[in-house]
Design an enzyme around this catalytic site. Structure first.
Site, PDB file in Angstrom:
ATOM      1  N   LYS A 170      17.686  -5.409  13.486  1.00  0.00           N
ATOM      2  CA  LYS A 170      16.655  -4.870  14.387  1.00  0.00           C
ATOM      3  C   LYS A 170      15.391  -4.543  13.614  1.00  0.00           C
ATOM      4  O   LYS A 170      14.266  -4.799  14.083  1.00  0.00           O
ATOM      5  CB  LYS A 170      17.180  -3.625  15.090  1.00  0.00           C
ATOM      6  CG  LYS A 170      16.166  -2.941  16.027  1.00  0.00           C
ATOM      7  CD  LYS A 170      15.721  -3.867  17.151  1.00  0.00           C
ATOM      8  CE  LYS A 170      14.671  -3.216  18.055  1.00  0.00           C
ATOM      9  NZ  LYS A 170      15.197  -2.147  18.885  1.00  0.00           N
ATOM     10  N   LEU A 171      15.507  -4.008  12.406  1.00  0.00           N
ATOM     11  CA  LEU A 171      14.322  -3.696  11.610  1.00  0.00           C
ATOM     12  C   LEU A 171      13.600  -4.975  11.181  1.00  0.00           C
ATOM     13  O   LEU A 171      12.360  -5.005  11.138  1.00  0.00           O
ATOM     14  CB  LEU A 171      14.706  -2.850  10.402  1.00  0.00           C
ATOM     15  CG  LEU A 171      15.229  -1.439  10.708  1.00  0.00           C
ATOM     16  CD1 LEU A 171      15.518  -0.688   9.421  1.00  0.00           C
ATOM     17  CD2 LEU A 171      14.260  -0.651  11.588  1.00  0.00           C
TER      18      LEU A 171
END
Length: 291
Positions: A170-171
């Site tokens: 996600k990052l």
């Protein structure tokens, strides 16, 4: 997982309420708790504490803004972990630090719980239409157990790897998203400063393939000056901060993403609760003397 299962949501804001609506359409029962104490539209029952929710629910899905909110909801005498029964499933869709996800998985294992870190790619339109991409970290067995729910909320599940992998992926995605928007905004800034007509510039960028569909949506909003929050600046800047922190820990050089974080920090200071595309307004104001 039977569609008769009761799913409890910790946090029931713009994203979670839409995810919950799709689970309800698939036959799941819903119960919710909001840290603010607010909520309730008549179709979802709200309970007073995270522990009370966990004592009722077969599955708990957490969707809160940051590490601090996650800690407050899960830990302590009234927290989720105090109420969950051994064998229960905990799915954390919040975007938090990867080490937080790893620690939560280890704590859950010690309590006999199955924990998945499962942040999502997509904003409120994708949440509403059930077209999110689920970025899951955990064991294959755990992902399989949660798959019917993931299928109700999204169009694709990516098993990113063991605990913490969903948070890391996600990052990566949000870092690219934030840094790319900053570059597009800089292009607009140059175009306006050099004398290009504003509407022509925005329309031209909307027509060319070099701009992603996501960023074309942001360009349309920026042209109209509509920064209604689909992804608030305070959350995007927080995600960039998490990325830079873990990137430094991994000794991964991220110079472009670091620069974009500075622009998003300025945007958060001025427009914390507006969509992160308010960065366009910040950049335009520098060259056009507009509010």
């Amino acid at each position: 997982m039977s569609t008769a299962s009761l799913v409890g949501f910790i946090g029931f804001g713009a994203m979670a309420s839409r995810m919950g609506a799709n689970l309800a359409k698939a036959g799941y029962g819903l119960v919710a708790y909001t840290p603010s104490g607010k909520g309730g539209d008549g179709s979802t029952r709200f309970v007073p504490t995270p522990r009370a929710l966990a004592q009722e629910a077969d599955v708990v899905i957490v969707c809160v803004p940051d590490d601090e909110a996650l800690e407050a909801s899960l830990q302590g005498a009234d927290g989720v972990l105090a109420g969950m029964k051994p064998g229960s499933l905990l799915i954390n869709t919040s975007t938090v630090a990867p080490e937080t996800s790893v620690a939560l998985a280890e704590q859950g294992k010690a309590l006999g719980l199955t924990v998945i870190d499962a942040p999502v790619a997509g904003s409120t339109p994708e949440a509403e239409s059930g077209n999110l991409i689920i970025l899951a970290g955990g064991t294959a067995e755990a992902i399989s157990r949660a798959q019917p729910m993931f299928d109700a909320m999204g169009r694709l599940t990516i098993h990113a790897g063991p605990a913490g992998s969903g948070s890391r992926l996600k990052l990566v995605i949000n870092g690219i998203m934030g840094a790319t928007l900053a570059v597009v905004a800089e292009g607009v800034t140059y175009g306006l400063a050099s004398g290009l007509e504003r509407d022509m510039l925005y329309d031209a960028l909307d027509a060319v393939p070099v701009i992603s569909p996501h960023h074309k949506r942001k360009l349309k909003a920026a042209k109209a000056g509509d920064f209604s929050p689909q992804f608030p600046t305070r959350l995007m800047q927080k995600d960039m901060r998490l990325l830079l922190t873990d990137g430094a820990r991994q000794m991964a050089p991220l110079p472009a993403m670091a620069a974009a974080t500075q622009s998003l920090s300025l945007t958060r200071r001025r427009y914390p609760n507006e969509d992160y595309s308010a960065l366009f307004a910040v950049m335009e104001s520098m060259v056009a003397n507009t509010p």
